[in-house]
Scaffold this active site. Structure first.
Site, PDB file in Angstrom:
ATOM      1  N   THR A 131       0.815  -1.215   0.000  1.00 20.54           N
ATOM      2  CA  THR A 131       0.000   0.000   0.000  1.00 20.54           C
ATOM      3  C   THR A 131       0.851   1.270   0.000  1.00 20.54           C
ATOM      4  O   THR A 131       1.856   1.353   0.691  1.00 20.54           O
ATOM      5  CB  THR A 131      -0.918  -0.005   1.237  1.00 20.54           C
ATOM      6  OG1 THR A 131      -1.614  -1.239   1.262  1.00 20.54           O
ATOM      7  CG2 THR A 131      -1.909   1.140   1.212  1.00 20.54           C
ATOM      8  N   TYR A 240       1.581 -11.250 -10.697  1.00 17.82           N
ATOM      9  CA  TYR A 240       1.184 -12.663 -10.715  1.00 17.82           C
ATOM     10  C   TYR A 240       1.471 -13.301  -9.349  1.00 17.82           C
ATOM     11  O   TYR A 240       0.644 -14.055  -8.807  1.00 17.82           O
ATOM     12  CB  TYR A 240       1.949 -13.391 -11.834  1.00 17.82           C
ATOM     13  CG  TYR A 240       1.988 -14.880 -11.654  1.00 17.82           C
ATOM     14  CD1 TYR A 240       0.898 -15.678 -12.002  1.00 17.82           C
ATOM     15  CD2 TYR A 240       3.122 -15.502 -11.081  1.00 17.82           C
ATOM     16  CE1 TYR A 240       0.931 -17.043 -11.800  1.00 17.82           C
ATOM     17  CE2 TYR A 240       3.153 -16.869 -10.875  1.00 17.82           C
ATOM     18  CZ  TYR A 240       2.064 -17.636 -11.229  1.00 17.82           C
ATOM     19  OH  TYR A 240       2.091 -18.981 -11.003  1.00 17.82           O
ATOM     20  N   GLU A 249      -3.292 -15.119   2.582  1.00 19.64           N
ATOM     21  CA  GLU A 249      -3.509 -13.987   3.488  1.00 19.64           C
ATOM     22  C   GLU A 249      -4.990 -13.832   3.827  1.00 19.64           C
ATOM     23  O   GLU A 249      -5.368 -13.581   4.970  1.00 19.64           O
ATOM     24  CB  GLU A 249      -2.976 -12.712   2.807  1.00 19.64           C
ATOM     25  CG  GLU A 249      -3.295 -11.437   3.567  1.00 19.64           C
ATOM     26  CD  GLU A 249      -2.556 -10.218   3.027  1.00 19.64           C
ATOM     27  OE1 GLU A 249      -1.711 -10.367   2.132  1.00 19.64           O
ATOM     28  OE2 GLU A 249      -2.834  -9.113   3.522  1.00 19.64           O
ATOM     29  N   ARG A 250      -5.829 -14.018   2.821  1.00 20.71           N
ATOM     30  CA  ARG A 250      -7.275 -13.800   3.051  1.00 20.71           C
ATOM     31  C   ARG A 250      -7.873 -14.902   3.904  1.00 20.71           C
ATOM     32  O   ARG A 250      -8.764 -14.637   4.725  1.00 20.71           O
ATOM     33  CB  ARG A 250      -7.978 -13.649   1.695  1.00 20.71           C
ATOM     34  CG  ARG A 250      -7.565 -12.325   1.090  1.00 20.71           C
ATOM     35  CD  ARG A 250      -7.951 -12.067  -0.316  1.00 20.71           C
ATOM     36  NE  ARG A 250      -7.395 -10.753  -0.665  1.00 20.71           N
ATOM     37  CZ  ARG A 250      -7.058 -10.364  -1.879  1.00 20.71           C
ATOM     38  NH1 ARG A 250      -7.239 -11.178  -2.908  1.00 20.71           N
ATOM     39  NH2 ARG A 250      -6.558  -9.160  -2.091  1.00 20.71           N
TER      40      ARG A 250
END
Ligand code: FAD
Length: 384
Positions: A131, A240, A249-250
């Site tokens: 980020t 990719y 991570e999710r």
């Protein structure tokens, strides 16, 4: 995991159950007594990383040849669950484990033995910096840039909201290394921060929750990164690589969410049993019973789904859409259930000395990081 009186998860073998007991002892001795201080100093103690590393609890799902503990995602899930079960959001083992997964799955044969052992021992702490101040959702729009100069990349730019930011010895930096627009020119650079000239850690950011986490800004000014430190050894594959590893991570975020939901229900039932209103226990009120019955049902449904996700990850068949569904649905539910539970605590629910208040503040970001929940919907929609 059984905090609710529901059948134990199918992935909980006797061996994993034993490991859970070990992890629980570690968390009780080395995490819980320090939570308040970590929140005040906005950072976990470095020695806690080393202690967890010495017990093989950091890279539990990494092969032993790279310093890991040769386990599966079940071991990692147990650690995440035990931290979430005591409401810990400071000791960001999840981020550290994510960094290790990038190296294990995408790194070269030279990168794995160089980085995984110090991450496993806790000598090094890992962070991942995607980020930027100008935006996090649109990863293809990143501006941090690395120019090739001889046998180095010269890195310039800034990142923000980076978990483990102040402690990190290894940062995976998402940077633009080519002139191609969009996904093509993006690479992941392995930045060793110790002694890196031009690398600066900014302030630790003041958050509404997760106070013990050293979330911060990072700045790069002509930082020289050796050419061979492109993850996987080949520039231009970063996007990719991100898309391949983000499901891990999710799923991790979903595991934390479901444990928080279970904890909220448990704490609220305990409180409602004791608290007297109008001459009887709060739990005797039909509204309380209905709210908690609905919350418990949601907790059990969420647990059932997340268990399936954990099993899929253990078996190496987790897909991007399912991981996005898990992240989206459990984190939305976490915020709703905790809000409903907090209401039943009355004014005490607004007091930070009550864990439910802390859980309320800590939960909100779950819908934002790891890809905002709106982005999860976009990703799920691609599978329609
Ligand atoms: C405590 C914390 C820890 C974090 N840790 C890390 C970390 O370790 N590493 C890291 O790289 N980042 C980290 N982040 C950053 C996080 O991943 C980003 O905040 C997130 O991806 C959103 O990016 P943004 O904040 O720039 O919001 P923006 O991209 O500006 O988006 C703002 C909002 O716009 C909406 N939106 C955006 N795009 C769309 C779309 N396509 N469709 C519909 N709506 C949309 C969403 O509601 C979104 O929340 C962390 C953030 C926090 C708060």
């Amino acid at each position: 995991m059984g905090p609710l009186d529901f059948a134990p998860s199918a992935w909980m073998t006797p061996e994993i159950e034993e490991y859970r007991a070990q992890v629980r002892r570690f968390v009780a001795a080395e995490v819980v007594p320090h939570q308040q201080r970590w929140a005040e100093q906005h950072c976990v103690d470095r020695e806690t990383w080393a202690k967890a590393g010495a017990l093989g609890m950091l890279l539990s799902d990494v092969p032993a040849e790279y310093g890991g503990s040769d386990g599966t995602f079940a071991h990692q899930a147990v650690m995440l669950e035990e931290l979430a079960a005591v409401g810990d959001t400071a000791f960001a083992i999840p981020v550290h484990a994510i960094v290790a997964k990038y190296i294990l799955n995408q790194g070269t044969e030279a990168q794995k033995p160089r980085y995984l052992p110090p991450l496993a021992s806790g000598e090094w702490v890992g962070a991942i910096a995607m980020t930027e101040p100008s935006g996090g959702s649109d990863l293809q729009g990143i501006r941090t840039r690395a120019e090739r100069q001889g046998d180095h990349w010269v890195l310039n730019g800034a990142k923000t909201f980076i978990s483990n930011g102040t402690l990190a010895d290894l940062v995976i930096v998402v940077a633009r290394t080519g002139s191609e627009p969009g996904a093509k020119g993006i690479s992941l650079l392995l930045l060793e921060t110790r002694g890196a000239q031009g690398f600066r850690v900014g302030r630790v950011l003041e958050k509404i929750g997760q106070k013990g986490q050293d979330t911060c800004e990072l700045f790069f000014e002509d930082v020289r990164v050796p050419a061979e430190n492109v993850l996987g050894g080949e520039a231009g594959r970063g996007f990719y690589q991100l898309m391949t590893e983000l499901p891990y991570e999710r799923t991790i975020i979903a595991v934390g969410a479901v444990v928080a939901i279970e904890r909220a229900v448990r704490l609220t039932v305990e409180y409602a049993r004791e608290r007297q209103v109008f001459g009887k226990p709060l739990l005797a009120m039909q509204n309380t019973r209905f709210v908690l019955a609905a919350a418990k049902t949601q907790a059990v449904v969420a647990r059932t789904f997340v268990d399936r996700c954990i099993e899929a990850l253990i078996a190496g068949r987790m897909d991007a859409a399912t991981a996005s569904m898990a992240k989206l649905w459990t984190t939305d539910l976490q915020c709703t259930v905790i809000d409903d539970c907090l209401q039943l605590f009355g004014g005490y629910g607004y007091m930070l000395e009550y864990p439910i208040a802390q859980m309320y503040a800590d939960a909100r970001v779950q819908r934002i990081y790891g890809g905002a929940n709106e982005i999860m919907k976009e990703l799920i929609a691609r599978s329609l």
